[in-house]
Design a protein around this motif. Sequence first.
Motif, PDB file in Angstrom:
ATOM      1  N   SER A 186      -3.378 -14.767   5.421  1.00  0.00           N
ATOM      2  CA  SER A 186      -2.038 -15.525   5.630  1.00  0.00           C
ATOM      3  C   SER A 186      -2.324 -17.211   5.740  1.00  0.00           C
ATOM      4  O   SER A 186      -3.377 -17.520   6.296  1.00  0.00           O
ATOM      5  CB  SER A 186      -1.451 -15.097   6.649  1.00  0.00           C
ATOM      6  OG  SER A 186      -1.076 -13.660   6.463  1.00  0.00           O
ATOM      7  N   ILE A 187      -1.640 -17.903   5.012  1.00  0.00           N
ATOM      8  CA  ILE A 187      -1.798 -19.257   5.083  1.00  0.00           C
ATOM      9  C   ILE A 187      -0.328 -19.763   5.636  1.00  0.00           C
ATOM     10  O   ILE A 187       0.709 -19.678   5.468  1.00  0.00           O
ATOM     11  CB  ILE A 187      -2.023 -19.990   3.950  1.00  0.00           C
ATOM     12  CG1 ILE A 187      -3.084 -19.358   3.072  1.00  0.00           C
ATOM     13  CG2 ILE A 187      -2.108 -21.479   3.935  1.00  0.00           C
ATOM     14  CD1 ILE A 187      -4.393 -19.550   3.774  1.00  0.00           C
ATOM     15  N   ALA A 188      -0.530 -20.563   6.786  1.00  0.00           N
ATOM     16  CA  ALA A 188       0.439 -21.225   7.492  1.00  0.00           C
ATOM     17  C   ALA A 188       1.011 -22.716   7.324  1.00  0.00           C
ATOM     18  O   ALA A 188      -0.157 -23.515   7.046  1.00  0.00           O
ATOM     19  CB  ALA A 188       0.430 -21.026   9.217  1.00  0.00           C
ATOM     20  N   LEU A 189       2.170 -22.907   7.041  1.00  0.00           N
ATOM     21  CA  LEU A 189       2.423 -24.607   6.578  1.00  0.00           C
ATOM     22  C   LEU A 189       2.440 -25.270   7.961  1.00  0.00           C
ATOM     23  O   LEU A 189       2.235 -24.558   9.026  1.00  0.00           O
ATOM     24  CB  LEU A 189       3.612 -24.283   5.932  1.00  0.00           C
ATOM     25  CG  LEU A 189       3.950 -23.668   4.497  1.00  0.00           C
ATOM     26  CD1 LEU A 189       5.178 -23.556   3.948  1.00  0.00           C
ATOM     27  CD2 LEU A 189       2.916 -24.312   3.427  1.00  0.00           C
ATOM     28  N   GLY A 245      15.184 -23.940   1.759  1.00  0.00           N
ATOM     29  CA  GLY A 245      15.552 -22.523   1.421  1.00  0.00           C
ATOM     30  C   GLY A 245      14.404 -21.706   0.930  1.00  0.00           C
ATOM     31  O   GLY A 245      14.339 -20.765   0.298  1.00  0.00           O
ATOM     32  N   SER A 246      13.181 -22.184   1.256  1.00  0.00           N
ATOM     33  CA  SER A 246      11.876 -21.309   0.817  1.00  0.00           C
ATOM     34  C   SER A 246      10.942 -21.596   1.605  1.00  0.00           C
ATOM     35  O   SER A 246      10.678 -22.847   2.129  1.00  0.00           O
ATOM     36  CB  SER A 246      11.875 -21.662  -0.506  1.00  0.00           C
ATOM     37  OG  SER A 246      10.540 -20.807  -1.014  1.00  0.00           O
ATOM     38  N   ALA A 247       9.852 -20.695   1.868  1.00  0.00           N
ATOM     39  CA  ALA A 247       8.443 -20.937   2.472  1.00  0.00           C
ATOM     40  C   ALA A 247       7.504 -20.454   1.530  1.00  0.00           C
ATOM     41  O   ALA A 247       6.372 -20.602   1.948  1.00  0.00           O
ATOM     42  CB  ALA A 247       8.327 -20.320   3.823  1.00  0.00           C
ATOM     43  N   GLY A 248       7.914 -20.064   0.312  1.00  0.00           N
ATOM     44  CA  GLY A 248       6.843 -19.786  -0.699  1.00  0.00           C
ATOM     45  C   GLY A 248       6.083 -18.542  -0.235  1.00  0.00           C
ATOM     46  O   GLY A 248       6.853 -17.495   0.124  1.00  0.00           O
ATOM     47  N   ARG A 249       4.845 -18.698  -0.556  1.00  0.00           N
ATOM     48  CA  ARG A 249       4.030 -17.350  -0.254  1.00  0.00           C
ATOM     49  C   ARG A 249       3.221 -17.726   1.327  1.00  0.00           C
ATOM     50  O   ARG A 249       2.534 -16.954   1.708  1.00  0.00           O
ATOM     51  CB  ARG A 249       3.014 -17.125  -1.127  1.00  0.00           C
ATOM     52  CG  ARG A 249       3.121 -17.107  -2.532  1.00  0.00           C
ATOM     53  CD  ARG A 249       2.048 -17.132  -3.564  1.00  0.00           C
ATOM     54  NE  ARG A 249       1.074 -16.057  -3.327  1.00  0.00           N
ATOM     55  CZ  ARG A 249      -0.175 -16.491  -3.488  1.00  0.00           C
ATOM     56  NH1 ARG A 249      -0.799 -17.555  -4.006  1.00  0.00           N
ATOM     57  NH2 ARG A 249      -1.223 -15.494  -3.289  1.00  0.00           N
ATOM     58  N   PHE A 250       4.073 -18.253   2.161  1.00  0.00           N
ATOM     59  CA  PHE A 250       3.422 -18.853   3.302  1.00  0.00           C
ATOM     60  C   PHE A 250       4.163 -18.636   4.560  1.00  0.00           C
ATOM     61  O   PHE A 250       5.321 -18.539   4.547  1.00  0.00           O
ATOM     62  CB  PHE A 250       2.995 -20.420   3.225  1.00  0.00           C
ATOM     63  CG  PHE A 250       2.294 -20.795   1.831  1.00  0.00           C
ATOM     64  CD1 PHE A 250       0.981 -20.666   1.787  1.00  0.00           C
ATOM     65  CD2 PHE A 250       3.051 -21.466   0.741  1.00  0.00           C
ATOM     66  CE1 PHE A 250       0.453 -20.879   0.710  1.00  0.00           C
ATOM     67  CE2 PHE A 250       2.226 -21.761  -0.279  1.00  0.00           C
ATOM     68  CZ  PHE A 250       1.169 -21.497  -0.753  1.00  0.00           C
ATOM     69  N   ALA A 264       8.812 -16.738   8.199  1.00  0.00           N
ATOM     70  CA  ALA A 264       8.131 -16.003   7.384  1.00  0.00           C
ATOM     71  C   ALA A 264       6.610 -15.859   7.762  1.00  0.00           C
ATOM     72  O   ALA A 264       6.183 -16.767   8.464  1.00  0.00           O
ATOM     73  CB  ALA A 264       8.341 -16.144   5.832  1.00  0.00           C
ATOM     74  N   TRP A 265       6.146 -14.599   7.598  1.00  0.00           N
ATOM     75  CA  TRP A 265       4.642 -14.602   7.972  1.00  0.00           C
ATOM     76  C   TRP A 265       4.271 -13.385   6.993  1.00  0.00           C
ATOM     77  O   TRP A 265       3.752 -12.429   7.220  1.00  0.00           O
ATOM     78  CB  TRP A 265       4.212 -14.226   9.384  1.00  0.00           C
ATOM     79  CG  TRP A 265       2.909 -14.286   9.641  1.00  0.00           C
ATOM     80  CD1 TRP A 265       1.745 -14.095   8.781  1.00  0.00           C
ATOM     81  CD2 TRP A 265       2.072 -14.080  11.033  1.00  0.00           C
ATOM     82  NE1 TRP A 265       0.418 -14.197   9.465  1.00  0.00           N
ATOM     83  CE2 TRP A 265       0.844 -14.060  10.885  1.00  0.00           C
ATOM     84  CE3 TRP A 265       2.535 -14.303  12.351  1.00  0.00           C
ATOM     85  CZ2 TRP A 265      -0.213 -14.255  11.778  1.00  0.00           C
ATOM     86  CZ3 TRP A 265       1.650 -14.358  13.202  1.00  0.00           C
ATOM     87  CH2 TRP A 265       0.435 -14.164  13.063  1.00  0.00           C
ATOM     88  N   PRO A 266       4.165 -14.057   5.795  1.00  0.00           N
ATOM     89  CA  PRO A 266       3.572 -13.144   4.710  1.00  0.00           C
ATOM     90  C   PRO A 266       2.044 -13.079   4.831  1.00  0.00           C
ATOM     91  O   PRO A 266       1.612 -14.247   5.030  1.00  0.00           O
ATOM     92  CB  PRO A 266       4.204 -13.478   3.415  1.00  0.00           C
ATOM     93  CG  PRO A 266       4.332 -15.025   3.708  1.00  0.00           C
ATOM     94  CD  PRO A 266       4.628 -15.162   5.101  1.00  0.00           C
ATOM     95  N   THR A 267       1.486 -12.191   4.008  1.00  0.00           N
ATOM     96  CA  THR A 267       0.069 -12.298   3.541  1.00  0.00           C
ATOM     97  C   THR A 267       0.120 -12.902   2.245  1.00  0.00           C
ATOM     98  O   THR A 267       1.145 -13.162   1.480  1.00  0.00           O
ATOM     99  CB  THR A 267      -0.684 -10.847   3.593  1.00  0.00           C
ATOM    100  OG1 THR A 267      -0.016 -10.017   2.592  1.00  0.00           O
ATOM    101  CG2 THR A 267      -0.560 -10.295   4.979  1.00  0.00           C
TER     102      THR A 267
END
Length: 478
Positions: free
Chosen positions: A264-267, A324-329, A345-348
């Motif tokens: 996962s990548i964190a912003l 309104g978004s965190a993308g894939r991050f 969010a915490w997606p992979t």
Amino acid sequence: MNALPSLKIKFEDYQLGLTPPVSDAHAKIGVAASGPLTPQRLTRGTQAQETYVGGPLAGAAAVALLESSPVVCVRVPTTVAGTRGAVTRTGVPAGSSVMSVDGDPSDSHRVSVRVTRPGTVAAGDAAVIVTVNGEDAPERAVPVNGVLSIPGTGMTVTFAAGDLLAGNTYAFSSTAPAATVADMIGALEALLSTRPDLRYLHLIGVATPTLAAAVDAVLTERQTRNYYTHALLEARPIGDGETMSDYLAAIETQFANFTSTRVSIALDGGQTYNPLTRRMEARSSAWKLAARRAAVPIGEAAYRVRTGPHVAMGELAFNAALIGSAGRFAALWTLDGREGIFTAAWPTMAPSGSDFGEVQRREVIDRAAQIGYIAALDYFGDSIPVDTTTGRILESKALAMETFIEGRVRTGIGSNASGIRVRVNREENILSTEHIEFALSVIPLGYMKHVTVNVSFVNPLLAALTPAAPVTPATGGS
């Protein structure tokens, strides 16, 4: 000679179906001011300072230990020195003295020096207030040599000969020291070679697609050795003057071709309290995400609001709610009607459609694999009676194996899944293949990620007078 009667006691082990507990430890890998290069298990924030003095690794460990314990730390040699940014001066009119910066930054810092009392360097009668990461230090006189140290940063500033005018501000930033990809991966491989009991990993410092791909390769290879974990990496921070939308677009472009179900990548995060420096510092969201995750159940969604806001945080540099978004991050956000900062969010970095696209599902399926492997080991090398007609496993034996493994996994997963199913392949020609196969299926929890509230008026009288729907008469028959 007749043998005498005897009675013997034999102990049989592994009858309780015990399963190892979910680990409450996570690991951090990064650079620090000093300290051992071998893994260190810490349970108190003071140990981070005693062991590493300072730097990103020490700070991240201390932040995590405010919420969860223990933390396993691995220091990586500093092979990439931190950099000092250019000095910008604001204020009109401008003084003639020019400020320069020297030294090796100990971490990422934002520094400003504001002139509060005018004077000249030669006379030593000017005074300034130094602000580091938003925290003002007491007013200081500028000595005749023009040199001021900035405690806790590894840097000094020097004012050249000339005058300093009240209201002038000199500002600059620094980047943290770092390690090469090779050194980070070397430390990761060395740590995992001992199969430590870890829930996940936090790699500290700005990640690139190269580092992310290398971490994914290591974790995927460990998966083939029945060792399951995942990693959280940090995207670069938002730039000065960069909008949140532009920042997210840039990070999405940077990692557009990278996919992984274990990374996962964190912003960027925001102002985070560092108990070692006792300052609010600009940090990646990974610092707070990693601190929180070890303290909650594996089946809990990272964005669960009832878990509460993150502690000891200030203003966000990137707030997913505002665009309104965190993308894939992985990211943080604020919520209307709730005080504090929460996990958005915490997606992979999984490809679209993957079952392992969120951290809780990654952890639950890894737990199932871990317990399923342990349970299946109990049958390793066992003899299996087969049906004398078909040559396949006896139904009674298949049912017993399913019940045993399912029970073990259900115990290990607990309330973190809706159910467990185990199915033995009854079609296997075990006399020829000496092979048996289990299908271990996890029925996951459902998550209220999208909620709709329908709001309207209602007139109780009209509702009470609403006639019942007519009954359609049955047709056919006699």
